[in-house]
Design an enzyme around this catalytic site. Structure first.
Site, PDB file in Angstrom:
ATOM      1  N   GLU A 202       0.799  -1.233   0.000  1.00 41.36           N
ATOM      2  CA  GLU A 202       0.000   0.000   0.000  1.00 41.36           C
ATOM      3  C   GLU A 202       0.830   1.281   0.000  1.00 41.36           C
ATOM      4  O   GLU A 202       0.545   2.210   0.756  1.00 41.36           O
ATOM      5  CB  GLU A 202      -0.940   0.008   1.210  1.00 41.36           C
ATOM      6  CG  GLU A 202      -1.914  -1.138   1.170  1.00 41.36           C
ATOM      7  CD  GLU A 202      -2.837  -1.177   2.374  1.00 41.36           C
ATOM      8  OE1 GLU A 202      -4.046  -1.365   2.157  1.00 41.36           O
ATOM      9  OE2 GLU A 202      -2.383  -1.040   3.503  1.00 41.36           O
TER      10      GLU A 202
HETATM   11  C1  NGO Z   1      -3.762  -4.805   4.742  1.00 42.75           C
HETATM   12  C2  NGO Z   1      -2.859  -3.646   5.063  1.00 42.75           C
HETATM   13  C3  NGO Z   1      -2.684  -3.453   6.555  1.00 42.75           C
HETATM   14  C4  NGO Z   1      -4.011  -3.538   7.289  1.00 42.75           C
HETATM   15  C5  NGO Z   1      -4.681  -4.854   6.950  1.00 42.75           C
HETATM   16  C6  NGO Z   1      -6.018  -4.987   7.637  1.00 42.75           C
HETATM   17  C7  NGO Z   1      -1.644  -5.405   4.332  1.00 42.75           C
HETATM   18  C8  NGO Z   1      -0.542  -6.240   3.899  1.00 42.75           C
HETATM   19  N1  NGO Z   1      -1.628  -4.079   4.443  1.00 42.75           N
HETATM   20  O1  NGO Z   1      -2.834  -5.905   4.705  1.00 42.75           O
HETATM   21  O2  NGO Z   1      -2.078  -2.202   6.801  1.00 42.75           O
HETATM   22  O3  NGO Z   1      -3.795  -3.473   8.677  1.00 42.75           O
HETATM   23  O4  NGO Z   1      -4.870  -4.995   5.570  1.00 42.75           O
HETATM   24  O5  NGO Z   1      -6.697  -6.150   7.302  1.00 42.75           O
END
Ligand code: NGO
Length: 538
Positions: free
Chosen positions: A343
């Site tokens: 992200e």
């Molecule tokens: C995503 C995000 C995290 C969140 C999570 C919550 C990843 C790899 N990045 O997973 O920052 O906490 O979802 O489900």
């Protein structure tokens, strides 16, 4: 962006869940285990590779010794570990002795061919009227054998005060070894901080199910949780809060070493993660110079993602990365350091590729291999990098293809599909904790998939194993962690350990139900899923 995307996807997943619900038959409670009969051999989680029941089986009595060899300190250590579990509940002395003799419980690490064929984590348990032998090529295998014996004994063995026996292990032989080398769990200690004692509690739970990796998500927007001497404000300031604005916290290096050592004693390697270049607000808030505009943002206690980025074009960024990775690598006996990479919505693609191109060699320079979230596949993964897939049923084909192509070129995969393995997803609409962006993940959905064929097109041997992440935006106590991890965590552990041929929801849910009295005895606050035929309350 991602947040929007996630919300939209819940609806699709809801439909899927509704469809799945119609096929699962109403759960009928299994009979409470008969006090007179021991747990049938092999009726444990994860399912063993090979079970040959037969014979009277062993009974632990007031006279039982635990025999270990004189030469091997790990035999003694694990003998004491087993005794530590058995003594309070049985009330027996159970001396750990290296005196030769017949009978009793025997722990043996030996390189005999029958052990060697079971590899570095395999073991055998042989239960007869006269003795109970746990034998392995390695101390880790011996530990797994101890966990098997523990589960073969009545659940009351887990209690801390004397209980009524008998303490029998069904007769026969178990030969066991794992399907995958990587069987992990991730704990997010950034969104909410969990002190050492809570992490140790989780480690004990993971060991019971033969997990062997603990991935610690040590930094994120909301908190930096590990002391770094060369950048002290990361922990003292960047770690000073958490989601919701509580006091947060961080591990000193000694505390962190304590976690690493405790994990090792339970057969788990710790994989530390510093998430970069996004998810870095805690670091950016601690040091103004890490920001492109030279201005430190305030600490963050919300739950949005994707708004922060290290400054890819500043030299100081790589000095920072070098220092952090160097200090972290020195605390890490295991081979990998996780550099996140998920992200990075505030970093351009070009910058992301540049950043990963510079950071991966730093990890190598300090003798570690790179692990990263699967977005790393969109940069150039280092030769021995491992990417962790966290897509779900709505992940687009292009994104999957990127991961599959990397796998075809030799990148290894750890699978954490969010709509299967994310322990922070709600079970259903009534779950009081957790998130919903990947849909609801009931117990069957978490268990009923095959890591070997999950990512179509990826070579089967690119899959190193599975990992169950537990993100903690909504979780702040051990009881919260318990409730989301149980009963799904044992299912992920079984996918990682048991041969594909044993995979069967119908049989699994019965074995899983059999674990409930053990969780009660251990004080584990689990979710009573209607999909599982829990034993009637006694
Ligand atoms: C995503 C995000 C995290 C969140 C999570 C919550 C990843 C790899 N990045 O997973 O920052 O906490 O979802 O489900």
């Amino acid at each position: 962006m991602r947040q929007h995307h996630r919300t939209a996807c819940v609806i699709g997943s809801l439909l899927l869940i509704a469809a799945a619900g119609t096929s699962s038959s109403a759960a009928t409670p299994t009979k409470a285990p008969d006090r007179a009969g021991p747990t049938p051999l092999g009726q444990i989680v994860p399912a063993p590779m090979k079970v040959e029941p037969g014979g009277a089986g062993f009974e632990i009595t007031a006279k039982t010794p635990i025999r270990v060899g004189s030469g091997n300190p790990d035999e003694r250590r694990l003998g004491e570990y087993l005794a530590g579990i058995l003594r309070p509940s049985t009330g027996y002395r159970l001396p750990v002795t290296d005196r030769e003799g017949k009978g009793g419980i025997r722990l043996r690490i030996s390189a005999e061919p029958e052990n060697k064929v079971l590899g570095g984590e395999g073991y055998r348990v042989i239960s007869t009227r006269g003795s109970l032998t746990i034998t392995s090529w390695s101390s880790t295998g011996l530990l797994h054998g101890v966990q098997t014996v523990r589960q073969q004994l009545p659940a009351a063995v887990e209690k801390k005060t004397p209980q009524r026996g008998p303490w029998r292990v069904a007769g026969g032989t178990i030969k066991d070894m794992p399907r995958y080398a990587y069987r992990g769990a991730m704990l997010d200690v950034s969104r909410h901080f969990f002190p050492v004692e809570h992490v140790k509690r989780y480690i004990d739970q993971l060991a019971l199910y033969k997990m062997n990796k603990l991935h610690l998500h040590l930094s994120d927007d909301q908190g930096w949780r590990i002391a770094i001497d060369s950048w002290p404000r990361l922990a003292t300031y960047g770690g000073s809060t958490q989601v919701g604005g509580g006091p947060g916290g961080h591990y000193t290096k000694d505390q962190y070493k304590d976690i690493v050592a405790y994990a090792a004693s339970r057969g788990l390697q710790v994989i530390p993660e510093i998430d970069m270049p996004g998810h870095t607000n805690a670091a950016l808030a601690s040091y103004a110079e890490l920001n492109c505009n030279g201005v430190a943002p305030p600490l963050y206690t919300g739950t949005n993602v994707g708004f922060s980025s290290l400054c890819v074009n500043k030299d100081v960024t790589y000095k920072f990365v070098d220092d952090v990775v160097r200090e972290l690598a020195a605390l890490t006996p295991g081979g990998s350091v996780h550099i996140g990479g998920d992200e990075a919505h505030s970093t351009s693609h070009e910058d992301f590729v540049t950043f990963m191109g510079k950071v991966q060699p730093v990890v190598a320079k300090y003798g570690k291999t790179v692990m990263g979230w699967h977005q790393l596949a969109g940069a150039k993964p280092a030769k021995d990098a491992v990417v962790q897939y966290w897509g779900y049923d709505r992940t687009g084909q292009a994104e999957r293809d990127q991961v599959v192509n990397a796998a075809k070129q030799g990148t290894k995969l750890v699978l954490s599909p969010a709509d299967r393995a994310y322990l922070d997803m709600k079970y259903d609409k009534d779950t009081p904790l957790g998130l919903t962006w990947a849909g609801y993940v009931e117990v069957q959905r978490a268990y009923d998939w095959d890591p070997g064929t999950y990512l179509q097109g990826a070579p089967a041997d690119s899959v190193l194993g599975v990992e169950a992440p537990l993100w903690t935006e909504t979780l702040s106590t051990p009881a919260h962690l318990d409730y989301m991890a149980f009963p799904r965590l044992p299912g992920i552990a079984e996918l990682g350990w048991s041969p594909a041929a044993t995979h069967d929801w119908g049989a699994y849910k019965g074995r899983l139900a059999g674990q409930a009295p053990r969780w009660d005895a251990l004080g584990i606050n689990y979710y009573k899923s209607p999909q599982v035929p829990w034993p009637a309350e006694r």
